[in-house]
Design a protein around this motif. Structure first.
Motif, short mmCIF file in Angstrom:
data_model
loop_
_atom_site.label_atom_id
_atom_site.label_comp_id
_atom_site.label_asym_id
_atom_site.label_seq_id
_atom_site.Cartn_x
_atom_site.Cartn_y
_atom_site.Cartn_z
N GLN A 1 2.09 -14.09 5.72
CA GLN A 1 2.44 -12.74 6.17
C GLN A 1 1.23 -12.04 6.78
O GLN A 1 1.34 -11.36 7.81
N ASN B 1 0.93 -10.80 10.71
CA ASN B 1 0.62 -9.41 11.01
C ASN B 1 -0.63 -9.30 11.89
O ASN B 1 -0.71 -8.46 12.79
N GLN C 1 18.51 -9.15 6.08
CA GLN C 1 17.47 -8.60 6.93
C GLN C 1 17.26 -9.47 8.16
O GLN C 1 17.17 -8.96 9.29
N SER D 1 6.53 -5.41 17.26
CA SER D 1 6.65 -5.17 15.83
C SER D 1 7.86 -5.88 15.25
O SER D 1 7.81 -6.44 14.15
N GLN E 1 7.97 -8.59 12.30
CA GLN E 1 8.79 -8.35 11.12
C GLN E 1 9.73 -9.52 10.84
O GLN E 1 9.97 -9.88 9.69
N ARG E 2 10.27 -10.12 11.90
CA ARG E 2 11.14 -11.28 11.71
C ARG E 2 10.37 -12.47 11.15
O ARG E 2 10.87 -13.19 10.28
N ALA F 1 9.63 -11.64 7.51
CA ALA F 1 10.86 -11.78 6.72
C ALA F 1 11.22 -13.24 6.51
O ALA F 1 11.72 -13.62 5.45
#
Length: 507
Positions: A181, A185, A392, A447, A451-452, A455
């Motif tokens: 993660q 990011n 999600q 973004s 995020q995908r 997730a």
């Protein structure tokens, strides 16, 4: 016909009786607590069974992202991370406790060598005497496991060691998930920095054009100041990305066991590729999630402690034998020393303890109930996590489609607005508004991609990340008590169907 001495018979009969009774073990036998799981995930609608079955999660699940830099960071984490080393040491500690518990099955053998010099002195009329006494003594003591106290202790320690192995796998999976993660990011910030670099160039061109128009008398001073303010605001936002990226880079350094000052990660040209993630049935979480496996093993550990507590109500039988040599001089041991021996059982039982034993049993039962409730809570929490990340990712895939349309529209709007401004049809304020909207849309698209990816990592961790729990006692498996990264992923037993898995129908 050989006749056995009566002393031997008197001592051997209790031992035989102990062996005959050793098949029983007090306390309840363990059964895994029941938890309602459901037949399928609620949010798995829109996912289809994956074919072939070899798409199941692997221990090195991060390789599905096809990023060599991420692969290298993961390898460094597995070798150098301090938290993972701590979990591994705690697992070895649990294994040592299991070995110590197993030692209760065996007799204790001891030896003692002593020498003493003594003397006495009487009154004036009596003579003094001196003497030396040397002895060599050997002893054997064994406490038969009549009521299963040792077996329950071993059962508890074995479950504790398996729970510790699951804890180690859970720590590893959590660290891997955190690293992935953090990495994605950081890559998203790299993409934003590239976006801002292009944006700053475009804003600088807009400022230059506006200044030229102002000098030509076509535009006003307000347009020049608006263009300059827009450029400087973009500079400010771009600078904020630098410290954000630096913090992600520092986090990666610590995760891989390095000081931040000695770690640097070059910028990349892409964010990452979203892989297909196989999603099994809810019941498979009990085998794939290390935290669920750890909670279940601790429930078994607490159940065995009930038997240990109940065994305190029964007497302890100890079989002991002792023999040795004794002489006034060491050299006499080679000749004719005095021999001595003893052999016999001892039965000990606590008659009154003020309710301490009953309190221990009640405490053990309460501890089991608490651990069983914790296990059920862990399972339900795991199901919730999977459902959350499934919905999600599914909704984010639809968001990506609408975001792509919005991005295309904002780019077309910006192109048309810039043409109108160049033709003198609109003022710069209209251009600035469209440029701000276009930048915001570009950032939102980046973004959403990040995020995908994040997730997807979270879903992989929620599904267990390729780890498989140790089998129950008595069931053979090559991965018993080991994380999948150590022993490899267990294959289905012969003659058993491979469970169906699910993967997203579309990206």
């Amino acid at each position: 016909m050989l006749m056995l001495p009566r002393q031997f018979l008197r001592c051997a009969l209790p031992a035989a009786l102990a062996l005959a009774l050793s098949a029983c073990a007090v306390g309840p036998d363990y059964h895994r607590p029941d938890v309602p799981l459901g037949n399928a995930y609620k949010e798995a609608q829109g996912w289809k069974p994956a074919q072939p079955a070899d798409t199941a999660l692997r221990a090195d699940w991060w390789r599905d992202y096809q990023d060599p830099v991420l692969d290298g960071l993961m390898q460094a984490l597995l070798v150098h991370n301090a938290d993972l080393a701590q979990a591994e040491a705690q697992y070895r500690q649990a294994q040592a406790l299991l070995k110590a518990a197993r030692a209760g099955f065996f007799p204790t053998v001891g030896a003692n060598v002593s020498a003493s010099h003594s003397g006495s002195s009487g009154g004036s009329d009596s003579a003094s005497s001196h003497g030396t006494q040397s002895s060599l003594t050997g002893s054997v003591s064994w406490e038969p496991d009549l009521w299963g106290k040792v077996r329950r202790s071993v059962e508890s320690s074995r479950a504790g060691a398996q729970a510790s192995a699951a804890d180690m796998a859970s720590t590893r999976l959590s660290l891997e998930s955190t690293l992935a993660q953090t990495y994605f990011n950081l890559r998203a910030l790299d993409a934003e920095q590239r976006l801002y670099a292009k944006t700053l160039q475009a804003y600088q061109r807009s400022l230059d054009i506006t200044q030229n128009r102002y000098q030509s008398g076509v535009a006003g001073q307000a347009d020049v100041e608006s263009a300059r303010a827009q450029l400087e605001n973009a500079h400010t936002d771009a600078l904020a990305l630098e410290w954000q990226r630096a913090q992600y880079e520092h986090a990666l350094a610590v995760l891989t066991g390095q000081p931040p000052s000695a770690f640097a990660l070059a910028a990349s040209s892409g964010i990452g590729k979203l892989p297909e993630i196989p999603v099994g049935l809810p019941s498979q979480l009990l085998e794939r999630r290390p935290d669920v496996a750890a909670a279940e093993r601790r429930t078994a550990e607490a159940n065995a402690q009930i038997g240990v507590a109940e065994a305190a109500w029964f007497p302890d039988l100890t079989l002991s034998a002792e023999g040795g040599l004794s002489s006034g001089r060491w050299a006499f041991w080679l000749a004719a020393p005095t021999r001595f021996w003893s052999l016999g059982p001892a039965l000990a039982m606590t008659l009154f303890d003020g309710g301490a034993r009953q309190a221990n049993i009640e405490q053990a039962r309460a501890a089991y109930d608490a651990q069983a409730a914790a296990y059920r809570s862990t399972v339900l929490g795991a199901l919730q996590e999977v459902e959350n990340y499934l919905v999600q990712l599914r909704v984010m895939a639809r968001e990506q489609q609408t975001q792509d349309r919005a991005l295309a529209a904002s780019r077309n709007s910006l192109r048309l607005t810039e043409n109108q401004y160049a033709a003198g049809l609109i003022d710069y304020l209209s251009v600035a508004q469209v440029e701000t909207t276009a930048l915001s849309t570009e950032r939102a698209a980046l973004s959403l991609q990040a995020q995908r990816l994040v997730a997807s990592v979270q879903l992989t961790a929620a599904l267990g990340g390729g780890w498989q729990a140790p089998p129950a006692e008595g069931q053979p498996a090559s991965t018993a008590g080991q994380p999948a990264s150590v022993a490899g992923q267990a294959a289905p037993a012969a003659g058993q169907p491979v469970p169906a898995v699910l993967q997203p129908a579309s990206k």
